[in-house]
Each structure stands twice: as C-alpha cells, then as structure tokens.
Enzyme design. Sequence first.
Site, PDB file in Angstrom:
ATOM      1  N   GLU A 129      -4.979 -13.214  18.759  1.00 30.53           N
ATOM      2  CA  GLU A 129      -4.869 -11.992  17.564  1.00 30.53           C
ATOM      3  C   GLU A 129      -6.285 -11.846  16.807  1.00 30.53           C
ATOM      4  O   GLU A 129      -6.011 -12.090  15.776  1.00 30.53           O
ATOM      5  CB  GLU A 129      -3.529 -12.272  16.832  1.00 30.53           C
ATOM      6  CG  GLU A 129      -2.140 -12.247  17.510  1.00 30.53           C
ATOM      7  CD  GLU A 129      -1.011 -11.640  16.683  1.00 30.53           C
ATOM      8  OE1 GLU A 129      -0.992 -11.941  15.647  1.00 30.53           O
ATOM      9  OE2 GLU A 129      -0.167 -11.261  17.337  1.00 30.53           O
ATOM     10  N   GLU A 155       3.769 -12.375  23.486  1.00 28.17           N
ATOM     11  CA  GLU A 155       4.500 -12.713  22.464  1.00 28.17           C
ATOM     12  C   GLU A 155       5.464 -11.374  22.290  1.00 28.17           C
ATOM     13  O   GLU A 155       4.766 -10.369  22.461  1.00 28.17           O
ATOM     14  CB  GLU A 155       3.831 -12.880  20.899  1.00 28.17           C
ATOM     15  CG  GLU A 155       3.356 -14.240  20.742  1.00 28.17           C
ATOM     16  CD  GLU A 155       2.651 -14.389  19.443  1.00 28.17           C
ATOM     17  OE1 GLU A 155       3.018 -13.478  18.396  1.00 28.17           O
ATOM     18  OE2 GLU A 155       1.814 -15.043  19.174  1.00 28.17           O
TER      19      GLU A 155
HETATM   20  C1  FCB Z   1       2.210 -12.972  15.428  1.00 30.52           C
HETATM   21  C2  FCB Z   1       1.543 -14.415  15.363  1.00 30.52           C
HETATM   22  C3  FCB Z   1       2.739 -15.529  15.638  1.00 30.52           C
HETATM   23  C4  FCB Z   1       3.983 -15.022  14.892  1.00 30.52           C
HETATM   24  C5  FCB Z   1       4.473 -13.743  15.054  1.00 30.52           C
HETATM   25  C6  FCB Z   1       5.673 -13.357  14.522  1.00 30.52           C
HETATM   26  O1  FCB Z   1       1.298 -12.107  14.985  1.00 30.52           O
HETATM   27  O2  FCB Z   1       0.655 -14.718  16.315  1.00 30.52           O
HETATM   28  O3  FCB Z   1       2.097 -16.552  15.175  1.00 30.52           O
HETATM   29  O4  FCB Z   1       3.665 -15.328  13.433  1.00 30.52           O
HETATM   30  O5  FCB Z   1       3.296 -12.700  14.687  1.00 30.52           O
END
Ligand code: FCB
Length: 470
Positions: free
Chosen positions: A177, A356
């Site tokens: 990110e 994610e």
């Molecule tokens: C993302 C992050 C991860 C976690 C999620 C909820 O932005 O990569 O570490 O905090 O959000």
Amino acid sequence: MADKDVSFPTAEYCVTFPRNFLWGAATAAYQIEGAWNEDGKGESIWDRFSHTEGTILNSDTGDVACDHYHRLDKDIALMKELGIRAYRFSISWPRIFPDGKGLVNLAGLDFYNRLVDKLLEAQIQPFATLYHWDLPQPLQDIGGWSNREVSSYFCDYAAVLSKHLGDRVRNWVTINEPWVIANIGHRDGLMAPGIKSQKTSLQVAHHLLVAHGKATQALRADNPSARVGIALDMRPTAPASDSPEDVEAARKTWTREARWYLDPLFKAYYPPDIWTEYGENAPIVKPRDMSLISQNLDFLGINYYTRTVCSKDGPVERIPGSEYTEMNWEIAPEAFCKMLIEISHEYNLPPIYITENGAAFNDVVTTEGTVEDTNRRDYMRDHLLQARIAMEEGVNLAGYFVWSLLDNFEWAFGYSKRFGIIHVDFKTQDRIIKKSGHWFSSVIKNYGFASEKAEHERITAVSANRADRR
Ligand code: FCB
C-alpha cells in the site's frame, strides 16, 4: 432462503471456484509479532511512533501484539487446522538489518527461516511481503523514504532475503500500500513517521515505486523463478450524484489514489492532469525511473475494503441504506466487482491476487467460548461472490487472502478494531477460531460455498452472456 452454512456437497446451489484458486490469510509483522526489541531487532518507525504519546488510541503499542514471534508453532497449527493454502506475512526489515543497512542480524533471519520451513512442512505456501510499513528508525533519521538512497538500501535488503529465503519462498510482495504510506504517513501524519507535507508525500510515493522496481530486479537476480508483485490499496470511487462536479470529483479522487500507482506500474507514466495540478509539489523523477517501475510483474496484489462516494465538497460519510463496518467503511461488494472488471479492461494486468479483504466488527466471546461473527462471514461471502462474478467476466483472479488471520494491532486504532478470523485475547494470548474462520475453512475444502438460487443463476447468466459476446 437457503442456509448459508450448508456445505457445498449437500447444497442445491453453490458458487464454485477453480481447483487451483489460491486460498490464504494475511498478516503483517508489526501488527502480530511483538518481541519488538528481542534477538537483536532494531527500532522501527512504528516502534518510535507508537511509543510517542498521543499517536495511538489508548496508547496501545505493538510491543507484544499477538506475541506471534513466540507462538509460531501454535499459529501455524491453527493455519493448518483452517486448511489455508497460502500465508501472506511481512518481514520486519529492522529484524534483518537493525540499522537498516550494513550488518545482517542472523537471529532475525533465523526467525523467518523457521517460519518458512514450518509453513512448507504444513503445506502452506509462503507469500512474503518485504515492506509492510516498519522502516528501520536509523533510515528515518536520514530522511526515510524521502531520501532516494533508502530505495537502494531496500534493494540490498531484498537481495539478502532472496539469497537466504529464495530457495523456499517463491512469491514476493515488494511494498504494501504505497498510497497509505505516502498519504497517511507523510501527508496527514496519522501513521508513522507522522510527517505532514504534501510535497514530501509525493516524493515518498515515487521513491517507493523506485524501491519496488529495484527490489523486483534484486529478487529475480538470484532466483529467476521468483514471482514478484506489489500490493495496492484500491478504493473505487463513485459520484454522489450525476452532477458534472461530483462526477469530476470521483474521477479525480480515483486518479490521485489508484491511477497514481497503476499508471506508472502498468503504463510507465504518471497521470498527466494530476501531475500538472500538483505543480511544484510533483516528485523529482530521474531518467530510467519509469522503465524501472514498469517492469513486468508476475501478479498484482489488490487490497480491497470499501469504496468512496465523492461529492464536489469531499467524500460522503454516510450513504443512506448502506451498512458500515467498525472502521466506518461502507460495505460495498458490488463496487469491488466493478472495479476488478474496469481495471482489467484498462490495464494489461498480470494475474490478480486479492492480497487483503476483510472487516472489523465488535466481536463477543460467548459463554460457550465461541465467536459468532456472522457479519464478518457475510462480508467475506458477499465479496467472494462478487470476485467470482468478476472472474466470470474475464478478470484473471488467481487467489484471495483474508485480512486477517488474527485479531491484531490495527495501527493508529490500536487493539480496538478486530479483523481476525481467529479471535485473540490480548491478555492471555488465547486464540479461538471464529465462525467466519470455520466458514472460510469449509469454503477452502469445498472449493466454494452454498448459495442461493438467485446468486447461482446470476453467475450462470454472466457466463452465458460472455460466451455470446465472444
Ligand atoms: C490495510 C493494511 C493492513 C490492515 C488493513 C485493515 O490498509 O494493509 O495492515 O491494517 O488495512
């Protein structure tokens, strides 16, 4: 209505995934490991930030977190019990290089060696992220990511990992990110290192991409079969109304947040209109940077949680009729599908992994010792359904990692937000697999989940439609 818990073989209708679809769970070093100053580990910017009063809710820190550093065996046993096929973890740079560069800390390397060996023993594929936000503090002291030299130190760090783990780790995520690092860490100052400067944040964003390019080369140099990708956070935007001003606000927000990374990575340039808008804050770009950044990738990682509804006056906080998670993030699975389809049309993308996806909810441990988080299960289910529809529309989606394996330290929110499919009692460090975890486990075993007739018909219709168009 069909019971959502009915397992695949007995259900009348089901949503099925290809047999080689990769099912995983994700974590990050600072959020779970603890042991912040053990075995020669150096200080990271997150150690420094969380030890600074007023930065983290309830003054929480990652000093102990889930104590995963000492509970490796137990946590891998839980992964095995769930049946996950891949585990995305991050490596703590200051465990490997306490000073960020120079001497390697062998005890730090040893921890990841053991982690990788045990994962492989449990038949779980390791997906290693090199940078999930915990820069060695000594590198911050020389300017951190705003100093271009740090991208070279990152490359050295990648080379060391490739040399020591590359015989067993095939899949690498360079940076997690970059938008969040640049904007929340260096523009808004709400995350480490807590800097507030738009100019710095734009230079940081560029250096992160340069670092990604250099590390990609380093990872492939020793191990030609290494598979390398980056994980981008992607929040699709939607205009609050049809007014040209709102439509333009949505377009610009998407360009600033997503295209600012997708364009350099997959088209070798920055979006020209926003570049012009940034004026003298635009980053310094050196010759050959863009070709370094836009090297072929083996996969694109996408972290998806929510969308942003934009009006000319800024993001709309609450959409009537929408549901929100504990993060105050709108639950928007259809926007997920639409975005996957749109970016796949616009860019020439390698296979995509959802690196994610998940949700924070207020969980309760029942007197029977279970966690009945149907809300999280529904969130995952609704997003997997949309992912499957996107695949039917031609999106090259190869896997899905739930965020997160464990409840953990949620950055500036400390331990107040729980994202795990495994509950963690932070006092006793006891773990309980939540209902969502058991459900995910059954999805993996069954290559899919029981669905309602309408959902099943929808996928069949998309598929037929697409066959017609071909
Ligand atoms: C993302 C992050 C991860 C976690 C999620 C909820 O932005 O990569 O570490 O905090 O959000």
